[in-house]
Design a protein around this motif. Structure first.
Motif, PDB file in Angstrom:
ATOM      1  N   ASP A   1      -8.049   6.106   7.570  1.00  0.00           N
ATOM      2  CA  ASP A   1      -6.657   6.687   7.278  1.00  0.00           C
ATOM      3  C   ASP A   1      -6.318   7.970   8.364  1.00  0.00           C
ATOM      4  OD1 ASP A   1      -6.383   4.838   5.274  1.00  0.00           O
ATOM      5  OD2 ASP A   1      -6.589   6.366   3.634  1.00  0.00           O
TER       6      ASP A   1
ATOM      7  N   MET B   1      -6.981  -0.804   1.765  1.00  0.00           N
ATOM      8  CA  MET B   1      -6.942  -0.256   0.540  1.00  0.00           C
ATOM      9  C   MET B   1      -7.410  -1.312  -0.294  1.00  0.00           C
ATOM     10  SD  MET B   1      -3.582   0.900  -1.181  1.00  0.00           S
ATOM     11  CE  MET B   1      -4.039   0.624  -3.093  1.00  0.00           C
TER      12      MET B   1
ATOM     13  N   HIS C   1       0.750  -1.302  -0.004  1.00  0.00           N
ATOM     14  CA  HIS C   1       0.067  -0.209  -0.013  1.00  0.00           C
ATOM     15  C   HIS C   1       0.854   1.323   0.093  1.00  0.00           C
ATOM     16  CE1 HIS C   1       0.812   1.263   4.015  1.00  0.00           C
ATOM     17  NE2 HIS C   1       0.857  -0.044   4.392  1.00  0.00           N
TER      18      HIS C   1
ATOM     19  N   ASP D   1       2.036   4.212  -4.747  1.00  0.00           N
ATOM     20  CA  ASP D   1       2.341   4.959  -3.988  1.00  0.00           C
ATOM     21  C   ASP D   1       3.438   4.885  -3.117  1.00  0.00           C
ATOM     22  OD1 ASP D   1       1.296   8.198  -3.008  1.00  0.00           O
ATOM     23  OD2 ASP D   1       2.006   7.081  -1.183  1.00  0.00           O
TER      24      ASP D   1
ATOM     25  N   GLU E   1     -10.573   2.309  -5.396  1.00  0.00           N
ATOM     26  CA  GLU E   1     -12.114   3.035  -4.980  1.00  0.00           C
ATOM     27  C   GLU E   1     -13.004   2.950  -5.965  1.00  0.00           C
ATOM     28  OE1 GLU E   1     -12.540   2.846  -1.746  1.00  0.00           O
ATOM     29  OE2 GLU E   1     -10.471   2.261  -1.579  1.00  0.00           O
TER      30      GLU E   1
ATOM     31  N   THR F   1      -2.617   5.225   3.628  1.00  0.00           N
ATOM     32  CA  THR F   1      -3.399   4.121   3.797  1.00  0.00           C
ATOM     33  C   THR F   1      -2.926   3.080   4.581  1.00  0.00           C
ATOM     34  OG1 THR F   1      -5.328   2.982   3.054  1.00  0.00           O
ATOM     35  CG2 THR F   1      -3.277   3.540   1.499  1.00  0.00           C
TER      36      THR F   1
ATOM     37  N   HIS G   1      -6.087   9.374  -7.709  1.00  0.00           N
ATOM     38  CA  HIS G   1      -4.848   8.537  -6.879  1.00  0.00           C
ATOM     39  C   HIS G   1      -5.256   7.039  -6.419  1.00  0.00           C
ATOM     40  CE1 HIS G   1      -1.259   8.507  -4.929  1.00  0.00           C
ATOM     41  NE2 HIS G   1      -1.788   8.249  -3.609  1.00  0.00           N
ATOM     42  N   PHE G   2      -6.533   6.952  -5.688  1.00  0.00           N
ATOM     43  CA  PHE G   2      -6.948   5.638  -5.255  1.00  0.00           C
ATOM     44  C   PHE G   2      -7.686   5.119  -6.302  1.00  0.00           C
ATOM     45  CE2 PHE G   2      -5.611   7.962  -1.366  1.00  0.00           C
ATOM     46  CZ  PHE G   2      -5.008   6.791  -0.667  1.00  0.00           C
TER      47      PHE G   2
ATOM     48  N   ASP H   1      -4.776  11.509 -11.237  1.00  0.00           N
ATOM     49  CA  ASP H   1      -3.974  11.479 -10.125  1.00  0.00           C
ATOM     50  C   ASP H   1      -3.299  13.014  -9.954  1.00  0.00           C
ATOM     51  OD1 ASP H   1      -2.178  11.209  -7.715  1.00  0.00           O
ATOM     52  OD2 ASP H   1      -1.839   9.294  -8.357  1.00  0.00           O
TER      53      ASP H   1
ATOM     54  N   TYR I   1      -8.310  11.222  -2.017  1.00  0.00           N
ATOM     55  CA  TYR I   1      -9.354  10.163  -2.279  1.00  0.00           C
ATOM     56  C   TYR I   1     -10.449  10.927  -3.377  1.00  0.00           C
ATOM     57  CZ  TYR I   1      -8.310   6.779   0.870  1.00  0.00           C
ATOM     58  OH  TYR I   1      -7.818   5.820   1.617  1.00  0.00           O
TER      59      TYR I   1
ATOM     60  N   THR J   1     -12.735   4.842   4.501  1.00  0.00           N
ATOM     61  CA  THR J   1     -11.537   4.991   3.848  1.00  0.00           C
ATOM     62  C   THR J   1     -10.808   6.060   4.312  1.00  0.00           C
ATOM     63  OG1 THR J   1     -12.136   6.155   1.968  1.00  0.00           O
ATOM     64  CG2 THR J   1     -12.169   3.801   1.524  1.00  0.00           C
TER      65      THR J   1
END
Length: 324
Positions: free
Chosen positions: A225, A78, A70, A140, A305, A74, A301-302, A274, A207, A221
């Motif tokens: 975090d 994730m 990860h 990341d 999700e 996070t 970025h995530f 991102d 997010y 989420t």
């Protein structure tokens, strides 16, 4: 006499039929139990580099291993939606890095928060689990850790999946400017200027930025975090890692050299919107590695999700072609 004989035959046939049905039922129950056990996600701890490292594990023990690493801010949480997708065919292992999630987060005077030391802990982790061969998914912060492991264990790596895991300077957006300023001048003033980076508004920004449908982002989420980010002493832990991130950029040429030398099977699955890692970072892999494939998804970025089904499907197709 005839009736008695006929009765015995009928009784025997009924007994055989019932026995066969019972056996089939038993086999079905056993089969269902095996499937359920395979799909179960187990939550475990193991000692690595002197720390208690939490990890999620699922899938057949004798299947090819996929190690999920990860990023910031996070944890292995994730991967909660991806693990069931991969674990039907693969042995999936997802640890929390030191200072993140449910792994130990010792104070600064007891643990040096550098990416070399995070990697040392993850090296101990894979050694303790006796992982001989595995594909690695990096995201990341997980990228510089995973790529360090890659350099140290080329014989173990069957393939690489990079989800917004950067190894190219052209992949760094202007969002890194305040951090790079801190690298150049690690003054108290520049360090304090980065404290907002661990605030809730920034966690939520990571997010939601670039996501076309915000309703797909589960509130637990960023809430989870932030819970870990808000632990006593954690701000300085994260600022130490931000300062040390410069060592990752310094290693980019070494990572790229590995890609050119070993030409690993590599899949870059990238959220194109991102705010921190640009699409140019994904495209960079293709310049150094003819075996690199790049897939973009219009999200942030995530990416898991919002696009876990698409990404999961693409990863399964990729993993199916890897050597064991």
């Amino acid at each position: 006499m005839k009736r008695s004989y006929l009765h015995l035959i009928l009784t025997a046939l009924i007994f055989l039929s019932v026995s066969q049905l019972s056996g089939q039922s038993f086999n079905r129950i056993n089969s269902t139990k095996t499937i359920m056990e395979t799909k179960d996600v187990h939550y475990r701890y193991i000692k690595a580099n002197g720390l208690n490292i939490f990890y999620r594990e699922a899938g057949p023990k004798d299947a090819p291993v996929v190690l999920l690493l990860h990023g910031y801010p996070t944890s292995s949480f994730m991967f909660r939606n991806l693990i069931p997708v991969l674990s039907e065919k693969y042995h999936v292992i997802a640890p929390d890095l030191p200072g993140f999630g449910y792994s130990d987060a010792p104070p600064q005077d007891q643990f040096e928060y550098t990416f070399d030391n995070l990697t040392k802990t993850m090296q101990s982790f894979i050694d303790e689990l006796a992982l001989k061969r595995f594909a690695v998914y990096v995201f990341d912060y997980g990228a510089p850790v995973g790529f360090r492991l890659m350099l140290a264990n080329p014989e173990k790596i069957t393939g690489i999946i990079s989800q917004n895991g950067n190894a190219y300077e052209q992949g760094l957006s202007t969002g890194w400017n305040p951090i790079q300023k801190y690298w150049q001048d690690p003054s108290a003033e520049n360090r304090d200027a980065l404290k907002d980076f661990v605030a809730l508004k920034t966690t939520q920004f990571q997010y939601f930025e670039g996501v076309s449908d915000p309703s797909l982002i589960a509130p637990e989420t960023y809430t989870l975090d932030q819970h870990f980010l808000d632990r006593p002493g954690n701000v300085d832990i994260q600022l130490d890692l931000l300062k040390d991130y410069r060592t990752n950029v310094a290693l980019y040429p070494g990572f790229q050299s590995y890609f050119r030398k070993y030409k690993p099977q590599l899949l870059a699955v990238w959220g194109s919107e991102d705010p921190y890692f640009l699409p140019a970072g994904a495209e960079g892999y293709k310049k150094d590695n003819p075996n690199a494939k790049v897939k973009f998804y219009k999200t942030g970025h995530f990416a898991l999700e919002t696009h876990v089904k698409e990404i999961g499907t693409d990863i399964l197709a990729f993993l199916a072609k890897l050597p064991e």
